[in-house]
Design an enzyme around this catalytic site. Structure first.
Site: not given
Length: 455
Positions: A178, A221, A299
């Site tokens: 993402h 992910d 992230s």
């Protein structure tokens, strides 16, 4: 004749220092004045507003004006105007008097500053872990998104900004799907530039490189980029084991939250085997829960154990405000080690599966399936069809006839679709498994060879 003597104005500490006060009370013998007449004489001599003269100098011109005071209302109104105007002049033109104690020196009131001294062993260990691993953490910017300055001058960091880790000395960088999701939504080809990667050099300078797409796995992910950087600049991170983690052990997170590069946060492992609701819209099983502060920009960064080994890739936070609320999640290193080599080798994940359609949990519950994974469809050319697995169908009267319900894989119980996929992730294409299924009121065992599914 009665007279009144007014003392000199210079003997009274004035509230304001203005030249017109000497004209109001002259300091000499005056004819007898009543209180109203005395106050009226003060009010009737108002200063004209200051007029600028020259470039920098300002002066005051004063004129005496006699105003007929015939009513009490007029009298008090002008008295109030005089007091208000005097306050404004005093606050604007009168200098402020500095407060202090001239009997002391600056040295006398300056406290003694204690030397820093040596760090505690626990602090020294964390400092060394950060200094060692910070060069393995990179800053990643989605090429389709650019930081922008708002009206306050603060940099607004787009959601596509995040972190990554140096995987090897060949220039492979691991991050979250993402983080570069906006670029990936345009279906780039392998080798296309999708991100800008900043790598920290030993002299503390950020060096910029183009991040080319190698492979991505939306289901986990994860994504892999490659940069053309010199080997002396690439410092691969050490990989640790996430299978032996214990709740309560210390962990560290390094990343670039809100665009602040190479930030360290510390905490403990607060939970294991969590289902992570990723920003890609999929659920990732086996997640690591931590209370180490993880914010937007973290992230893709590493979660380290107390020895400095990577035990997870930070991927999500649980919050209603968009910032860390003490509950963060990381993809375990056991999953990362399995997915990343496939992305580097094939550009995609070669995932072993049954090649059948499994009913979502909501549909299974509506069909009164409370335990196991319900099979909806079985392609005719699949190994599952050859093994004899049955799909869900409709009878002659339009009623639904349930297909086989998978209860276990090699004696590992299956409660729902998510647990089935998690169990199959442990196997490779070509492995043989035994499925325990429920068909109507019968329980059966079906041997089956796993085949490649879309990953």
């Amino acid at each position: 004749m009665q007279t009144i003597t007014i003392c000199s104005i210079s003997t009274i500490p004035p509230l304001i220092s203005l030249p017109f006060t000497s004209n109001i009370i002259s300091g000499k013998h005056l004819p007898f004045l009543g209180r109203r007449k005395l106050c009226c004489d003060v009010v009737s001599r108002l200063p004209v507003p200051p007029t600028p003269r020259g470039d920098e100098k300002r002066d005051l011109d004063f004129v005496e004006q006699d105003f007929p005071l015939t009513t009490r209302r007029t009298f008090f109104a002008r008295l109030l105007m005089c007091c208000s105007y005097g306050y404004l002049l005093s606050s604007r033109y009168c200098p402020a008097y500095a407060l202090g104690d001239p009997s002391v020196t600056v040295e006398q009131v300056t406290p003694v500053v204690s030397p820093a001294g040596a760090l505690f062993p626990s602090e020294e260990r964390i400092v060394k872990l950060f200094e060692k691993n910070t060069y393995s953490v990179v800053n990643i910017f989605d090429v389709t998104l650019r930081p922008q300055l708002n009206i306050t001058g603060v940099v607004e960091v787009p959601e596509g900004n995040g972190s990554g880790v140096v995987w090897d000395d060949q220039g492979h960088i691991v991050t979250n799907y993402h983080v570069i999701g906006n670029s990936l939504s345009r279906n780039p080809s392998t080798g296309q530039v999708v991100a800008r990667v900043n790598i920290l050099a030993s002299e503390g300078i950020q060096k910029n490189f183009e991040g080319k797409l190698i492979g991505a796995d939306r289901a986990k992910d994860l994504a892999v980029l490659k940069v053309e950087a010199p080997k002396e600049l690439l410092r691969p991170i050490n990989i640790g084991s996430s299978s032996s983690l214990k709740v309560g052990q210390q962990c560290l997170a390094i990343g670039n939250p809100f665009g602040f590069d190479h930030t360290l946060t510390a905490g403990v492992i607060s939970g294991l085997n969590r289902d992570i609701n990723s920003q890609t819209g999929v659920t990732i099983g086996g997640g690591i829960q931590t209370d180490a502060a993880i914010n937007p920009g973290n992230s893709g960064g590493p979660l380290l154990d107390s020895k400095g080994n990577l035990i997870g890739i930070n991927t999500a936070i649980f919050t209603q405000t968009g910032t860390s609320a003490g509950v963060g999640f990381a993809i375990p290193s056991s999953t990362v080690v399995k997915i990343v080599p496939q992305l580097i080798r094939f550009g995609k994940v070669v995932r072993a599966g049954l090649k059948v359609d499994i009913a979502p949990d909501l549909i299974a519950n509506q069909l009164n399936v409370r335990r196991g994974a319900l099979i909806l469809q079985v392609p005719g050319d699949s190994l599952a069809a050859k093994a004899g697995l049955l799909p869900t169908t409709r009878g002659f009267a339009g009623n639904i006839v349930l297909g086989d319900i998978i209860l276990a894989v090699n004696d590992k119980p299956i409660k729902n679709r998510g647990e089935l996929y998690k169990a199959l992730d442990e196997y490779n294409v070509g492995d043989k498994v035994v499925l325990k299924i429920q068909r109507g009121s019968d329980n059966l065992e079906v041997p089956l060879v796993l085949e490649e599914t879309k990953g």
